[in-house]
Design a protein around this motif. Structure first.
Motif, PDB file in Angstrom:
ATOM      1  N   THR A  84       0.660  -1.299  -0.067  1.00 11.88           N
ATOM      2  CA  THR A  84      -0.067  -0.092   0.022  1.00 11.88           C
ATOM      3  C   THR A  84       0.961   1.225   0.109  1.00 11.88           C
ATOM      4  OG1 THR A  84      -1.891  -1.222   1.216  1.00 11.88           O
ATOM      5  CG2 THR A  84      -1.874   1.242   1.393  1.00 11.88           C
ATOM      6  N   THR A 111       4.223   5.530  -5.372  1.00  9.87           N
ATOM      7  CA  THR A 111       4.451   5.418  -6.988  1.00  9.87           C
ATOM      8  C   THR A 111       3.419   6.612  -7.463  1.00  9.87           C
ATOM      9  OG1 THR A 111       4.853   3.322  -6.816  1.00  9.87           O
ATOM     10  CG2 THR A 111       3.943   4.242  -9.201  1.00  9.87           C
ATOM     11  N   ALA A 112       2.148   6.842  -6.858  1.00  9.41           N
ATOM     12  CA  ALA A 112       1.244   7.881  -7.179  1.00  9.41           C
ATOM     13  C   ALA A 112       1.767   9.354  -6.896  1.00  9.41           C
ATOM     14  CB  ALA A 112      -0.006   7.624  -6.393  1.00  9.41           C
ATOM     15  N   SER A 156       2.452   4.397 -12.223  1.00  7.25           N
ATOM     16  CA  SER A 156       1.385   4.440 -11.289  1.00  7.25           C
ATOM     17  C   SER A 156      -0.222   4.082 -11.898  1.00  7.25           C
ATOM     18  CB  SER A 156       1.268   6.076 -11.036  1.00  7.25           C
ATOM     19  OG  SER A 156       0.225   6.081  -9.832  1.00  7.25           O
ATOM     20  N   ASP A 157      -0.226   4.172 -12.847  1.00  7.37           N
ATOM     21  CA  ASP A 157      -1.761   3.651 -13.612  1.00  7.37           C
ATOM     22  C   ASP A 157      -1.666   1.964 -13.344  1.00  7.37           C
ATOM     23  OD1 ASP A 157      -2.650   6.255 -13.771  1.00  7.37           O
ATOM     24  OD2 ASP A 157      -2.210   6.115 -16.237  1.00  7.37           O
ATOM     25  N   ASN A 158      -0.503   1.480 -13.649  1.00  9.95           N
ATOM     26  CA  ASN A 158      -0.579  -0.003 -13.921  1.00  9.95           C
ATOM     27  C   ASN A 158      -0.473  -0.330 -12.310  1.00  9.95           C
ATOM     28  OD1 ASN A 158       1.456  -2.340 -13.586  1.00  9.95           O
ATOM     29  ND2 ASN A 158       0.582  -2.435 -15.434  1.00  9.95           N
ATOM     30  N   TYR A 159       0.021   0.081 -11.375  1.00  9.17           N
ATOM     31  CA  TYR A 159      -0.039  -0.193  -9.951  1.00  9.17           C
ATOM     32  C   TYR A 159      -1.483  -0.162  -9.398  1.00  9.17           C
ATOM     33  CZ  TYR A 159       2.418  -1.440  -5.671  1.00  9.17           C
ATOM     34  OH  TYR A 159       3.033  -1.933  -4.553  1.00  9.17           O
ATOM     35  N   LEU A 160      -1.957   0.919  -9.782  1.00  9.72           N
ATOM     36  CA  LEU A 160      -3.508   1.133  -9.241  1.00  9.72           C
ATOM     37  C   LEU A 160      -4.469  -0.073 -10.042  1.00  9.72           C
ATOM     38  CD1 LEU A 160      -3.674   4.964  -9.362  1.00  9.72           C
ATOM     39  CD2 LEU A 160      -3.405   3.493  -7.230  1.00  9.72           C
ATOM     40  N   GLU A 161      -4.131  -0.193 -11.268  1.00 10.04           N
ATOM     41  CA  GLU A 161      -4.942  -1.268 -11.990  1.00 10.04           C
ATOM     42  C   GLU A 161      -4.951  -2.642 -11.071  1.00 10.04           C
ATOM     43  OE1 GLU A 161      -3.185  -1.199 -15.905  1.00 10.04           O
ATOM     44  OE2 GLU A 161      -4.277   0.725 -16.245  1.00 10.04           O
ATOM     45  N   VAL A 212      -3.459  -3.317  -7.660  1.00 13.13           N
ATOM     46  CA  VAL A 212      -3.156  -3.221  -6.344  1.00 13.13           C
ATOM     47  C   VAL A 212      -4.508  -4.000  -5.461  1.00 13.13           C
ATOM     48  CG1 VAL A 212      -4.160  -1.061  -5.729  1.00 13.13           C
ATOM     49  CG2 VAL A 212      -2.307  -1.963  -4.400  1.00 13.13           C
ATOM     50  N   CYS A 230       2.612   1.687  -3.480  1.00 12.21           N
ATOM     51  CA  CYS A 230       1.614   2.220  -4.301  1.00 12.21           C
ATOM     52  C   CYS A 230       1.193   3.748  -4.107  1.00 12.21           C
ATOM     53  CB  CYS A 230       0.218   1.358  -4.116  1.00 12.21           C
ATOM     54  SG  CYS A 230      -1.102   1.899  -5.397  1.00 12.21           S
ATOM     55  N   PHE A 231       1.264   4.067  -2.963  1.00 18.77           N
ATOM     56  CA  PHE A 231       1.109   5.376  -2.710  1.00 18.77           C
ATOM     57  C   PHE A 231       2.271   6.376  -3.149  1.00 18.77           C
ATOM     58  CE2 PHE A 231       1.642   9.016   0.454  1.00 18.77           C
ATOM     59  CZ  PHE A 231       0.526   9.989   0.110  1.00 18.77           C
TER      60      PHE A 231
END
Length: 148
Positions: free
Chosen positions: A20, A26-27, A68-73, A75, A23-24
């Motif tokens: 988590t 990366t965003a 970032s988009d890939n991670y959010l897709e 996670v 991911c944060f």
């Protein structure tokens, strides 16, 4: 069926928190890219602000955005698989989570530094560790229901 969460589940929770936070982070990296390339909101890399970028800067900005988009897709699926695997095999699940984070780090560094072709070094590590989480969760489901 009663699920007793043992003290070793803390390892799974640490892996989930780590994923988590990664991911944060990366965003948040997009904020730096927005400032560096002067791409303001609501432009996501294909709007008026990014139209003013050189081709090289446009690609560089979008490489950061894509990581970032890939991670959010992914996670959501990763965290669910991690927690389900960790209910019965917490240390094993946590090791898969840590491996996923390492793969994600290599993926992002490669993508930002060299574009989509360089993501190949981290993508297999992420894929195999995610698949291992799913298989472990599935194994746990089968052995506690159908084979119980």
């Amino acid at each position: 069926m009663v699920i007793v969460i043992g003290s070793n589940f803390g390892y799974t929770m640490l892996a989930a928190v780590g994923i988590t936070l990664q991911c944060f982070a990366t965003a948040v990296s997009i904020t730096g890219a927005r400032k560096k390339y002067n791409v303001n909101y609501p432009d996501n890399g294909g709007g008026r602000y990014s139209d003013k970028l050189s081709d090289e800067d446009w690609v560089a900005f979008n490489n950061v955005k894509r990581t970032s988009d890939n991670y959010l897709e992914q996670v959501g699926m990763v965290l669910v698989a991690l927690v389900l695997a960790g209910l019965y095999q917490p240390k094993l699940a946590a090791s898969f989570g840590a491996t996923y984070m390492l793969g994600r780090f290599v993926y992002a560094r490669g993508y930002v530094a060299g574009g989509a072709d360089r993501r190949i070094y981290g993508a297999p590590v992420m894929g195999v560790s995610f698949l291992a989480m799913v298989i472990t969760a599935g194994y746990n489901a089968v052995t506690t229901t159908i084979l119980a």
